[in-house]
Scaffold this motif. Structure first.
Motif, PDB file in Angstrom:
ATOM      1  N   UNK A  91       1.414  -1.186  -0.122  1.00  0.00           N
ATOM      2  CA  UNK A  91      -0.046  -0.024   0.043  1.00  0.00           C
ATOM      3  C   UNK A  91       0.646   1.106  -0.080  1.00  0.00           C
ATOM      4  N   UNK A  92       1.887   1.022   0.682  1.00  0.00           N
ATOM      5  CA  UNK A  92       2.433   2.545   0.303  1.00  0.00           C
ATOM      6  C   UNK A  92       3.700   2.527  -0.475  1.00  0.00           C
ATOM      7  N   UNK A  93       3.990   1.122  -1.331  1.00  0.00           N
ATOM      8  CA  UNK A  93       4.136   1.547  -2.552  1.00  0.00           C
ATOM      9  C   UNK A  93       3.961   1.920  -3.632  1.00  0.00           C
ATOM     10  N   UNK A  94       2.064   1.691  -3.551  1.00  0.00           N
ATOM     11  CA  UNK A  94       1.190   2.398  -3.892  1.00  0.00           C
ATOM     12  C   UNK A  94       1.253   4.389  -3.754  1.00  0.00           C
ATOM     13  N   UNK A  95       1.115   4.105  -2.530  1.00  0.00           N
ATOM     14  CA  UNK A  95       1.065   5.791  -2.487  1.00  0.00           C
ATOM     15  C   UNK A  95       2.313   6.591  -2.486  1.00  0.00           C
ATOM     16  N   UNK A  96       3.431   6.091  -2.833  1.00  0.00           N
ATOM     17  CA  UNK A  96       4.521   6.338  -3.370  1.00  0.00           C
ATOM     18  C   UNK A  96       4.540   6.543  -5.364  1.00  0.00           C
ATOM     19  N   UNK A  97       4.119   5.178  -5.879  1.00  0.00           N
ATOM     20  CA  UNK A  97       3.871   5.549  -7.311  1.00  0.00           C
ATOM     21  C   UNK A  97       2.867   6.877  -7.321  1.00  0.00           C
ATOM     22  N   UNK A  98       1.866   6.941  -6.767  1.00  0.00           N
ATOM     23  CA  UNK A  98       1.730   7.763  -6.906  1.00  0.00           C
ATOM     24  C   UNK A  98       1.433   9.054  -7.006  1.00  0.00           C
ATOM     25  N   UNK A  99       2.333   9.778  -6.193  1.00  0.00           N
ATOM     26  CA  UNK A  99       3.467  10.565  -5.931  1.00  0.00           C
ATOM     27  C   UNK A  99       4.498  11.475  -7.450  1.00  0.00           C
ATOM     28  N   UNK A 100       4.675  10.175  -7.471  1.00  0.00           N
ATOM     29  CA  UNK A 100       5.425  10.039  -8.755  1.00  0.00           C
ATOM     30  C   UNK A 100       4.323  10.746 -10.142  1.00  0.00           C
TER      31      UNK A 100
END
Length: 201
Positions: free
Chosen positions: A14-23
């Protein structure tokens, strides 16, 4: 036997998804990036709370740390419902309201069920200020009232070194001038470290 392995993997995913969203927002106008950053912080706060609830519940039911060591239990519970009930009532003259987003409250939740020698307490103390920051920012995004502002100003003061007026949550979270990487990304990284510390024992 309950296991923390799935909780740990789910948090990382889930935190990988958040980081990808920000990028993916780098090409957007700043006003849009700020709104998305606020939504991402809310999501992170919810993710932390849900993971902490699952972690504490499974621990008092006898789940081992990911490194294989067992928690120092005082009173093992048989299932999640019993665990939540015991956290509220076990050896307490008055039941407590369980909270999952504050270091002190998390320690209180488990203090009658997990021995004070267990490493979980040290990890919760070490990450208490981070949990406070996330909670204060989350509350100000959600409520925008005078009470939430008072606590949000404490976060601004800590990062800026002074009570700087006009710092919106969006600016605080994504400004590269304040932090590199920006605070939101740092919070996501810190949350991953915290969960790793807690679950690996």
């Amino acid at each position: 036997m309950p296991s923390l392995v799935g909780d740990y993997a789910a948090f990382q995913a889930e935190t990988d998804r958040l980081r990808a969203l920000l990028a993916s927002t780098n090409a957007l106008a700043p006003v849009h990036r700020k709104h998305i950053a606020e939504i991402a912080l809310l999501r992170l706060a919810i993710l932390i709370e849900n993971t902490m609830r699952s972690f504490c519940t499974k621990m008092v039911c006898g789940a081992t740390y990911i490194d294989g060591t067992a928690p120092a239990l005082l009173a093992k519970q048989n299932n999640g419902s019993q665990a939540v009930h015991a956290m509220r009532f076990q050896n307490r003259p008055n039941p407590i309201n369980l909270k999952w987003n504050e270091g002190k409250a998390l320690r209180a939740n488990i203090e009658k069920l997990i021995d004070a020698v267990d490493p979980v307490y040290g990890h919760l103390i070490n990450h208490a200020s981070f949990l406070t920051d996330v909670r204060y920012i989350r509350n100000h995004i959600a409520h925008r009232n005078s009470d939430s502002r008072k606590n949000y100003v404490k976060v601004v003061r800590r990062y800026y070194g002074a009570n700087v007026r006009g710092v919106t949550v969006g600016n605080l979270l994504i400004s590269p001038k304040l932090s590199t990487p920006p605070i939101l990304e740092t919070h996501i990284i810190t949350s991953r470290v915290m969960i790793k510390d807690l679950m690996r024992g």
